[in-house]
Design an enzyme around this catalytic site. Structure first.
Site, short mmCIF file in Angstrom:
data_model
loop_
_atom_site.label_atom_id
_atom_site.label_comp_id
_atom_site.label_asym_id
_atom_site.label_seq_id
_atom_site.Cartn_x
_atom_site.Cartn_y
_atom_site.Cartn_z
N LYS A 133 43.18 47.52 41.51
CA LYS A 133 43.11 47.30 40.06
C LYS A 133 41.90 48.02 39.45
O LYS A 133 42.00 48.64 38.39
CB LYS A 133 43.04 45.79 39.77
CG LYS A 133 44.32 45.05 40.14
CD LYS A 133 44.13 43.53 40.14
CE LYS A 133 45.40 42.83 40.61
NZ LYS A 133 45.24 41.37 40.76
N GLN B 129 42.06 36.09 40.05
CA GLN B 129 42.73 36.51 41.28
C GLN B 129 43.12 35.28 42.10
O GLN B 129 42.28 34.46 42.45
CB GLN B 129 41.81 37.42 42.10
CG GLN B 129 42.45 38.01 43.34
CD GLN B 129 43.54 39.01 43.01
OE1 GLN B 129 43.39 39.81 42.08
NE2 GLN B 129 44.63 38.95 43.74
N ASP C 185 47.46 38.72 32.58
CA ASP C 185 48.39 38.36 33.66
C ASP C 185 49.60 37.62 33.11
O ASP C 185 50.61 37.47 33.82
CB ASP C 185 47.68 37.49 34.69
CG ASP C 185 47.38 38.25 35.98
OD1 ASP C 185 48.02 39.30 36.19
OD2 ASP C 185 46.53 37.80 36.76
#
Length: 928
Positions: A54, A98, A123
Site C-alpha cells: 500500500k 489494518q 476501506d
C-alpha cells in the site's frame, strides 16, 4: 494470458488516472497532497507485507502515506485515541485500520473500525458507509476496496452487468455483503451463497458473473462454472507444496486449472484481485482528497446569518447582546472554511485559530482590504467600532458577501474606568460583549506576565552585577552541572554578538568573561516599565527596591497600562512565531554605560518571552450580532503605539474570505493617528495593500470642530448649520490625509437621532465636494447591518475603483525628515522643533543603527495639532518633539509630542459601580 494482460492494463490505467488527479489537485493548490494513514497494531508478517504494498502504491501515485505502528501491548483505548487524532488531522484524507488487530489485549474490531470518520473511511468498512451502500447511495459513500476492484475488473472485460445473473459466494462484511450490494445496484440479479447453501454447484452453474470470497482452498470446481462466465476469485489460501521453499503455495477459492477452461475471464491467485484492491484503496483516498478540496475551497462559505429583532427605543448594549443567541463557535469556524484541527475552542463562543492555516491557504488570492478611521474625535468617540461592525454585518448578512471584521482586544482599564467596553454598540456589536470586554482568552494577561518578567530581569541583573565580582557573576551565569559548565543556546547567541567564537566556558579569557557577564546597564537609562491592565494613577511614578534585601539599590520607575507595552505592539506587528521570537529578542530595555543598547536577548529572557506568548499569537475568533465572523487580536494604544489589530488576523482573514470577499479593520483614533500608522507602519510590515478607507464622521463632532463646546451633548445636538459647515473643515482635512496614500475614501456619517436631514445632507455634500468617493449616512446602531447597507454598497464600488497605494515617506530619510513630513502633510504644521533630548536621541539612534525604522508619533488624538484644545484645522503651529524612544522589537521610533500618561487613572465614579454578577444566572450586569 489474456487475463494477465487485462489485469496489467487495468492497473496501469487506474494508476495513470490517479496520478493525473493528484497533479490536478496540486495545480489547484500547490501545497496540497492527498494523505493516507495505515494504522497497524502488532507486527504480523502478512500485515507488514500488505502495508508495504500500500505504501509503495501510494508513493507511485503521489499520495503522502504514513505507517502508524502501535505495539502488541496497545489497548483498545489507545487504538481509539490514535484514530481520533487521525480523524482530526486535516492533512489526512484516508485512514485504514489494518486487520487483524494483533494485540495481547481484547479489542472490539467493530468498535475500532466504526471509530474511523466516515469521510476518511477509505476501506469502506464503517457501518455508515456500509449502510449507504446497501441503500444504493453509491455517490455518497466509500465502497470497500475489494468489491470495488472486482467491479472495475468486470467492467474492463466488456461484459455488461445489467440484467446478468450474478452469484456471490461468501457474506463477509469486507467482500461478500458489499459485493452483493454493488452488483445489485448495478442492475444484476444477485444470489448470495454460503456454507449452508443447498446445491451450491447448481447455483454456480447458472451464474454469468461469479465472485468467490469464502476462504476455502479451491472449493469451486471448474465443472461447476457456466461456459463463458466471468469469475472473480478473492480467496487467499495456503496449501502444502513440497516444490516450494516454504513448503506451501498460495491458491484461491476456485480451482484455477479446471475453471480457466470454461470461464470467459478468471482472475489468477496471487496477482489478481489483490493488486486491484490496493489500486481501489488509492482511488478511494484520491476521491476523499477531492471531496475535501471541493468542500474546503477558500472563499466558498456556507454561512447562516442571525436575524435581528429590532426594538424601539434601542435597549442597552448588554440587553441587546443577551437577546441574541450566538452560533456555536465551532459551527461558525466550519462555515468560514476553518478546519477542526486549526481551531482551539475556548467555551462555546470564542476560539483561537492556529497559524498553520496560513501555510494551507498561502497560494489563495486575498480579498478586499478596508480600513475604518475617523475624523478628529470628541472625548465621547464617534462610533468607529460600531461602524466597523455595522459595515461587516451589511456586507455579510445583507449583501451576502464573505466578510471578516478584524478588531483590537480592549483593555480592561477603560472597561472598569470611564469609557466602558469596545464591542461596538446598539445592534452592531461583537458578542458576547462580556467575553469580548473582559478576559477573552487571556492574551493581555500573557503580555502582562511577559512584560513584567523582563522588568524583573532588568532590575535583578543590575542588582547582581553591582554585588558580585566578574568571576562570581560568570560562575553563577554558567553554573556547574554534573561537574561541567555549559552555555545555554541563548548565551551562545550573546557570545556571537560579542564576536567570541567559543562554546567551551572554560576557554574564555578574563577579558571575555567580563564582556560576557557584565551588561553594565546604566540604571538611569532603563526604558522598560512594569505594566498592569488596570487604570491606576498612583503607579505613574514609583520607587522600587526599598526592601532592605535589595541593599540600597533603589530607583524611580513607573507602571504603564498593559496595552502600552512594547510586547503588545510586537504581537500586533508580527507575521509568524519565528518573527515574534526575533522581535521579542530585539526589544531594547536600557543602554549600557558604554552607550550600547541592551536587549532582552542580552538579558537571556527572550526565549522565555516566546514561551509565554506562544498562545497569545493565535487570533481569537468571535462573531457579530448577525453571525458574521470577527477576529479579535492585539490591542496596542493608538497614541504611543500604532493602534491597530494584528497583522496575522488580517492575513488569515484575507485568505478565508476569497478574492470577492472583504476584510474590514479599524485604526485607532482619528485618521491623523491610527490611519497614518496603519499605512506607514502596519502595511509596511505586512506587505498588504488596502483598497478603501472608510472615514467615520458625526454631526456632533463636526459642530465641535466648528467652534461648539467640547463635550456637552445637549449643546452639540442643537441644530446649527453654520457651526457644522465650519467644522467640516476637519473632515475635509482627514479626507485629504487619506488621499495622500492614493486610496478612495468613503465617508460614513454615523447618524444620531438628534441629527436633522439638513445636517446629514450638508455633511454628505461637503464630503463629496472634498473629493470623497462617496458619502453616506448610516443608522447601524439602531438598525444593525440594514442601517449600513448603503455604506456597504459604496465600499464595494470603491473597492473596484482604480487606486495606487503609496507610503507617505521613504524609510531611508533621516529621522527628523520623516517626522517633519508627517507633521506637515498630516497635521498641517509649519515645521517641527527637536528639543535637546529629542536631538540627542536622533543622534543616538542613528549611531545605533535604528534610523531607518518607521515613525510612530505619540500625540494627542483630540486635535490635529499637539494641543488638545485646538479644534478644526489648526494652522501656523510648530510641533515640539520633546523626546524620541525606540521600540526596536516592534520596529518603530516614537517621538513624544507633549505629555501623555501611559496608564490612565480612575474618575470619581468609575464604571465598576454598575458592574456585578448575578449568582443565580452567572450573568454579568452593568457592562456597556
Amino acid at each position: 494470458q489474456l487475463c494477465f494482460i487485462l489485469l496489467s492494463r487495468v492497473l496501469r490505467q487506474v494508476r495513470e488516472r490517479l496520478k493525473k488527479d493528484v497533479e490536478q489537485m496540486k495545480l489547484q493548490d500547490p501545497n496540497f497532497r492527498p494523505g493516507l494513514v495505515v494504522l497497524q497494531v502488532g507486527d504480523r508478517d502478512d500485515s507488514n507485507l500488505y502495508i508495504s504494498m500500500k505504501l509503495k502504491a501510494a508513493a507511485e501515485i503521489g499520495i503522502n502515506a504514513t505507517h502508524m505502528r502501535l505495539p502488541k501491548t496497545a489497548t483498545e483505548e489507545e487504538v481509539l485515541h490514535s484514530i481520533t487524532e487521525v480523524n482530526e488531522n486535516s492533512s489526512v484524507h484516508g485512514l485504514i485500520v489494518q486487520l487483524p488487530l494483533d494485540s495481547v489485549h481484547k479489542i472490539d474490531t467493530e468498535k475500532v473500525t466504526n471509530a474511523v470518520a466516515p469521510e476518511k473511511d477509505v476501506d469502506g468498512l464503517t457501518s455508515i458507509n456500509a449502510g449507504k451502500l446497501s441503500r444504493g447511495d453509491l455517490r455518497d459513500c466509500f465502497i470497500p476496496c475489494t468489491p470495488s476492484g472486482c467491479m472495475e475488473l468486470i467492467r474492463q472485460t466488456g461484459v455488461s452487468v445489467a440484467g446478468k445473473r450474478a452469484v456471490v459466494i461468501g457474506r463477509s462484511k469486507i467482500v461478500g455483503a458489499p459485493m452483493h450490494d454493488l452488483l445489485l445496484w448495478n442492475h444484476a440479479t444477485v444470489t448470495t451463497c454460503h456454507s449452508k447453501t443447498a446445491d451450491l454447484p447448481g447455483e454456480v452453474s447458472r451464474a454469468d458473473i461469479l465472485v468467490v470470497g469464502i476462504g476455502k482452498a479451491e472449493m469451486v470446481k471448474g465443472e461447476w462454472i457456466k461456459k463463458g462466465a466471468v469469475v472473480i476469485d478473492c480467496g487467499i489460501n495456503h496449501i502444502p507444496d513440497e516444490t516450494k521453499a516454504s513448503g506451501k503455495r498460495v491458491v484461491g477459492d476456485v480451482h484455477y486449472a479446471s475453471a480457466k477452461e470454461l470461464a470467459g475471464f478468471i482472475t489468477p491467485v496471487p496477482g489478481g484481485v489483490g493488486p486491484m484492491t490496493v489500486a481501489m484503496l488509492m482511488a478511494n483516498t484520491v476521491l476523499s482528497a477531492k471531496r475535501f478540496l471541493e468542500s474546503h475551497q477558500p472563499g466558498k462559505w456556507s454561512i447562516s446569518y442571525t436575524k435581528l429583532d429590532l426594538q424601539k427605543p434601542v435597549p442597552s448594549d448588554i440587553v441587546i447582546s443577551r437577546s441574541c443567541v450566538p452560533k456555536p463557535i465551532d459551527c461558525l469556524a466550519r462555515e468560514v472554511g476553518l478546519l477542526s484541527d486549526e481551531v482551539e475552542l475556548f467555551g462555546k463562543t470564542k476560539a483561537k485559530v492556529q497559524l498553520k492555516i496560513i501555510k494551507r491557504l498561502q497560494a489563495q488570492p486575498d480579498g478586499k482590504y478596508v480600513v475604518v478611521t475617523g475624523i478628529t474625535p470628541t472625548p465621547l468617540g464617534e462610533g468607529k467600532s460600531t461602524t466597523t461592525i455595522g459595515l461587516v454585518q451589511a456586507l455579510g448578512a445583507h449583501m451576502k458577501l464573505n466578510v471578516f471584521a478584524c478588531v483590537r482586544q480592549p483593555s480592561q482599564g477603560p472597561t472598569f474606568g470611564i469609557k466602558g467596553g469596545a464591542a461596538g454598540g446598539g445592534y452592531s456589536q461583537v458578542i458576547p460583549m462580556e467575553e469580548f470586554n473582559l478576559h477573552l482568552t487571556g492574551d493581555i494577561h500573557a503580555i502582562t506576565a511577559a512584560n513584567n518578567l523582563v522588568a524583573a530581569a532588568v532590575d535583578a541583573r543590575i542588582f547582581h552585577e553591582s554585588t558580585q565580582s566578574d568571576k562570581a557573576l560568570y560562575n553563577r551565569l554558567v553554573p556547574l552541572s554534573g561537574g561541567q559548565r555549559k552555555f545555554s543556546p541563548i548565551q551562545i547567541n550573546r557570545l556571537k554578538k560579542l564576536g567570541i567564537e567559543k562554546t567551551d566556558p572554560s576557554t574564555l579569557t578574563e577579558e571575555e568573561i567580563t564582556r560576557f557577564a557584565r551588561l553594565d546597564m546604566d540604571p538611569s537609562s532603563v526604558t522598560w516599565q512594569r505594566v498592569l491592565d488596570t487604570n491606576d494613577r498612583f503607579l505613574r511614578k514609583i520607587t522600587i527596591g526599598q526592601s532592605p534585601t535589595e541593599k540600597g539599590y533603589t530607583r524611580e520607575a513607573q507602571f504603564d497600562i498593559t496595552v502600552a507595552s512594547e510586547i503588545m505592539a510586537v504581537l500586533a506587528l508580527t507575521s509568524s512565531l519565528e518573527d515574534m521570537r526575533q522581535r521579542l529578542a530585539k526589544m531594547v530595555v536600557a543602554t549600557s554605560r558604554g552607550g550600547q543598547p541592551i536587549t532582552t536577548e542580552d538579558l537571556g529572557v527572550s526565549g522565555a518571552l516566546a514561551v509565554l506568548m506562544k498562545d497569545a499569537i493565535k487570533p481569537n475568533l468571535m462573531q457579530t450580532l448577525e453571525g458574521t465572523p470577527v477576529f479579535v487580536h492585539a490591542g496596542p494604544f493608538a497614541n504611543i503605539a500604532h493602534g491597530n489589530s494584528s497583522i496575522l488576523a488580517d492575513i488569515i482573514a484575507l485568505k478565508l474570505v476569497g478574492p470577492e470577499g472583504f476584510v474590514v479593520t479599524e485604526a485607532g483614533f482619528g485618521a491623523d493617528i491610527g490611519m497614518e500608522k496603519f499605512f506607514n507602519i502596519k502595511c509596511r510590515y505586512s506587505g498588504l495593500r488596502p483598497h478603501v478607507v472608510v472615514l467615520v464622521a458625526t454631526v456632533r463632532a463636526l459642530k465641535m470642530h466648528g467652534g461648539g463646546p467640547t463635550v456637552s451633548l445637549l449643546e452639540l445636538s442643537s441644530k446649527n448649520l453654520e457651526l457644522l459647515e465650519k467644522g467640516c473643515s476637519n473632515m475635509t482635512k482627514q479626507i485629504e490625509n487619506a488621499q495622500h496614500f492614493g486610496l478612495p475614501v468613503v465617508v460614513a456619517v454615523n447618524a444620531f437621532k438628534t441629527d436633522t436631514e439638513a445636517e446629514l445632507d450638508l455633511v454628505c455634500n461637503m464630503a463629496k465636494a472634498a473629493r470623497a468617493f462617496d458619502a453616506v449616512r448610516c443608522s447601524h446602531w439602531a438598525e444593525g447591518g440594514a442601517g449600513a447597507l448603503a455604506l456597504g454598497q459604496a465600499v464595494q464600488r470603491a473597492s473596484e475603483a482604480p487606486s495606487k497605494f503609496k507610503f507617505l515617506y521613504d524609510l531611508e530619510l533621516p529621522i527628523a525628515d520623516k517626522i517633519r513630513i508627517i507633521a506637515q502633510k498630516i497635521y498641517g504644521a509649519d515645521d517641527i522643533e527637536l528639543l535637546p533630548e529629542a536631538q540627542h536621541k536622533v543622534e543616538l539612534y542613528t549611531k545605533q543603527g535604528f534610523s531607518k525604522l518607521p515613525i510612530c508619533m505619540a500625540k494627542t488624538h483630540l486635535s490635529l495639532s499637539h494641543e488638545a484644545d485646538k479644534k478644526g484645522v489648526p494652522t501656523g503651529f510648530i510641533v515640539p518633539i520633546r523626546d524620541i524612544r525606540a521600540s526596536v522589537g516592534s520596529g518603530f521610533l516614537f517621538p513624544l509630542v507633549g505629555t501623555m500618561p501611559t496608564i490612565p487613572g480612575l474618575p470619581t465614579r468609575p464604571c465598576f459601580y454598575d458592574i456585578d454578577l448575578d449568582p443565580e444566572t452567572e450573568q454579568v450586569n452593568g457592562l456597556f
